[in-house]
Design an enzyme around this catalytic site. Structure first.
Site, PDB file in Angstrom:
ATOM      1  CG  HIS A  84      -8.150   1.846   3.326  1.00  0.00           C
ATOM      2  ND1 HIS A  84      -6.988   1.204   2.980  1.00  0.00           N
ATOM      3  CD2 HIS A  84      -8.517   1.313   4.529  1.00  0.00           C
ATOM      4  CE1 HIS A  84      -6.664   0.333   3.917  1.00  0.00           C
ATOM      5  NE2 HIS A  84      -7.579   0.389   4.877  1.00  0.00           N
ATOM      6  CD  GLU A 137      -1.124   1.393  -1.209  1.00  0.00           C
ATOM      7  OE1 GLU A 137      -2.090   2.072  -1.578  1.00  0.00           O
ATOM      8  OE2 GLU A 137      -0.648   1.426  -0.056  1.00  0.00           O
ATOM      9  CG  ASN A 178      -6.433  -4.082   3.617  1.00  0.00           C
ATOM     10  OD1 ASN A 178      -6.953  -5.171   3.318  1.00  0.00           O
ATOM     11  ND2 ASN A 178      -5.367  -3.620   3.029  1.00  0.00           N
ATOM     12  NE  ARG A 185      -6.096   7.799   4.172  1.00  0.00           N
ATOM     13  CZ  ARG A 185      -5.443   7.928   5.331  1.00  0.00           C
ATOM     14  NH1 ARG A 185      -5.751   8.883   6.180  1.00  0.00           N
ATOM     15  NH2 ARG A 185      -4.472   7.081   5.630  1.00  0.00           N
ATOM     16  CD  GLU A 186      -6.537   3.871   0.391  1.00  0.00           C
ATOM     17  OE1 GLU A 186      -5.969   3.861   1.514  1.00  0.00           O
ATOM     18  OE2 GLU A 186      -6.757   2.821  -0.252  1.00  0.00           O
ATOM     19  CG  HIS A 189      -5.855  -0.457  -0.956  1.00  0.00           C
ATOM     20  ND1 HIS A 189      -6.330  -0.161   0.300  1.00  0.00           N
ATOM     21  CD2 HIS A 189      -6.205  -1.750  -1.181  1.00  0.00           C
ATOM     22  CE1 HIS A 189      -6.937  -1.229   0.807  1.00  0.00           C
ATOM     23  NE2 HIS A 189      -6.882  -2.207  -0.068  1.00  0.00           N
ATOM     24  CB  SER A 190      -4.545   5.446  -3.891  1.00  0.00           C
ATOM     25  OG  SER A 190      -5.188   6.307  -2.963  1.00  0.00           O
ATOM     26  CE1 TYR A 191      -0.670   8.949   0.129  1.00  0.00           C
ATOM     27  CE2 TYR A 191       1.475   8.710  -0.903  1.00  0.00           C
ATOM     28  CZ  TYR A 191       0.706   9.136   0.153  1.00  0.00           C
ATOM     29  OH  TYR A 191       1.299   9.735   1.252  1.00  0.00           O
ATOM     30  NE  ARG A 203      -5.945   2.681   7.117  1.00  0.00           N
ATOM     31  CZ  ARG A 203      -5.065   2.187   6.226  1.00  0.00           C
ATOM     32  NH1 ARG A 203      -4.677   2.921   5.182  1.00  0.00           N
ATOM     33  NH2 ARG A 203      -4.580   0.967   6.360  1.00  0.00           N
ATOM     34  CE1 TYR A 257       2.337   1.128   5.227  1.00  0.00           C
ATOM     35  CE2 TYR A 257       1.100  -0.939   5.410  1.00  0.00           C
ATOM     36  CZ  TYR A 257       1.160   0.419   5.075  1.00  0.00           C
ATOM     37  OH  TYR A 257       0.051   1.068   4.573  1.00  0.00           O
TER      38      TYR A 257
HETATM   39  N1  DDK Z   1      -2.736  -6.739   3.023  1.00  0.00           N
HETATM   40  C1  DDK Z   1      -1.904  -5.570   3.150  1.00  0.00           C
HETATM   41  C2  DDK Z   1      -1.371  -5.117   1.800  1.00  0.00           C
HETATM   42  C3  DDK Z   1      -0.317  -4.047   2.003  1.00  0.00           C
HETATM   43  C4  DDK Z   1      -0.849  -2.814   2.695  1.00  0.00           C
HETATM   44  C5  DDK Z   1      -1.879  -2.111   1.841  1.00  0.00           C
HETATM   45  C6  DDK Z   1      -2.244  -0.739   2.387  1.00  0.00           C
HETATM   46  C7  DDK Z   1      -3.225  -0.111   1.482  1.00  0.00           C
HETATM   47 SE1  DDK Z   1      -3.695   1.677   2.017  1.00  0.00          SE
HETATM   48  C8  DDK Z   1      -2.816  -0.833   3.799  1.00  0.00           C
HETATM   49  O1  DDK Z   1      -3.856  -1.496   3.980  1.00  0.00           O
HETATM   50  O2  DDK Z   1      -2.207  -0.267   4.713  1.00  0.00           O
HETATM   51 ZN    ZN Z   2      -5.866   1.561   1.308  1.00  0.00          ZN
HETATM   52 ZN    ZN Z   3      -2.465   2.836   0.531  1.00  0.00          ZN
END
Ligand code: DDK
Ligand code: ZN
Ligand code: ZN
Ligand code: ZN
Length: 307
Positions: free
Chosen positions: A67, A269, A142, A69-70, A195-197, A125, A247
């Site tokens: 992503h 994260e 992702n 912006r991370e 990733h963040s955050y 993103r 989520y």
């Molecule tokens: N495979 C999804 C792991 C959990 C969500 C990770 C976050 C990182 Se910004 C996402 O992709 O929304």
């Molecule tokens: Zn991410």
């Molecule tokens: Zn994230």
């Protein structure tokens, strides 16, 4: 080009120059390879760390910058490479890791998006691909992997931040990485994606609430890794399966790698929990990377013990 700094958010051009210089100045420990180009034609350049041996060694795959912006994420991959090369020969665990295994590091996965977040939109993103028929750009890499693709926690609207793409692996960046991991799946023992955050250490599944077959082991390793991280500066992390911990989100790289057979599959994260969010100050790059090193080394040690 600006001078490269491990405590700055380097632009892509600076990262690429750094990749080239790192590879040429440590030929016995580092090699580089381009696994394909991005939508806008930038070279996805992978570093391979490890004592060179004639045979294929078991490996760990680490990617950053899915992503755009991370920014702390690519900063960590650069930091990891620095630490590995700096401490090889003096730190017994890092020495043993790079003697016994290879570590593939993809410093910036979504290069087009990363560049765009530096030049145009800091909060971008997704990728920068163009879908015919829509004025909106980009797919969430992702959500674009072939793992429960577009079933939950993703959108089929091209204007959404979590657009899953027109098909699984529609994004050339995703296909390039998936092809590499598929080709090397018999030797890749762990997949770590940064990733963040939110300060979370997540593992499969995110595409469903079902527990992974290796849930208990993945959980105990995550808890150990988080504790190691916390031991440095007290930074608190939460560990758990993605679905219940953050989520539901289908099409993720971690779920895809796990279902391919890469058992130790984790999504980090990094800092913080929202005060700065994606705009983490450069002053926090060092502490964030140092604490994250402890978690990554903890996981790597467990992988080694279970080879
Ligand atoms: N495979 C999804 C792991 C959990 C969500 C990770 C976050 C990182 Se910004 C996402 O992709 O929304
Ligand atoms: Zn991410
Ligand atoms: Zn994230
Ligand atoms: Zn250090």
């Amino acid at each position: 080009k600006e001078l490269h700094s491990y405590t700055k958010y380097n632009t892509w051009d600076t990262v690429l120059s750094w990749i080239n210089s790192i590879a040429s100045s440590n030929p016995s420990l580092v090699s580089k390879q381009v696994i394909g180009n991005t939508f806008e034609g930038r070279p996805m350049t992978l570093l391979k760390l490890g004592k060179s041996s004639g045979t294929t060694k078991p490996s760990i795959f680490l990617d950053c910058g899915i992503h755009a912006r991370e920014w702390i994420s690519p900063a960590f991959c650069q930091w990891f490479v620095k630490e590995a090369l700096e401490t090889y020969g003096s730190d017994s665990q890092m020495t043993s890791l790079l003697d016994q295994m290879d570590v593939y590091v993809l410093p910036v996965f979504n290069i087009d998006g990363y560049e765009y977040s530096h030049t145009t939109n800091r909060m971008w993103r997704k990728t920068r691909s163009k879908l015919s028929g829509s004025s909106c750009l980009g797919t969430d890499p992702n959500r674009n992997f072939d793992a429960g693709w577009c079933t939950v926690g993703a959108s089929s609207n091209p204007c959404s931040e979590t657009f899953c793409g027109s098909t699984p692996e529609s994004e050339i960046e995703v296909k390039n990485v998936a092809d590499f991991i598929r080709k090397n799946k018999s030797s890749i023992k762990a997949y770590l994606t940064i990733h963040s955050y939110s300060q979370l250490l997540l593992f499969p599944y995110s595409y469903s609430y079902n527990l992974a077959a290796d849930h208990s082991e993945l959980m105990s390793v995550a808890q150990g890794a988080s504790a190691a991280l916390t031991s440095l500066y007290g930074t608190r992390y939460t560990s758990g399966p993605g679905a219940s911990t953050i989520y539901l989100a289908a099409g993720g790289s971690d779920d895809w790698a796990y279902d391919l057979g890469v058992k130790y599959s984790y999504t980090f994260e990094l800092r913080d929990t929202g005060y700065h969010g994606f705009l983490l100050p450069e002053s926090q790059i060092k502490p964030t990377c140092e604490e994250t090193m402890l978690a990554v080394k903890y996981i790597a040690a467990h992988v080694q013990k279970n080879l």
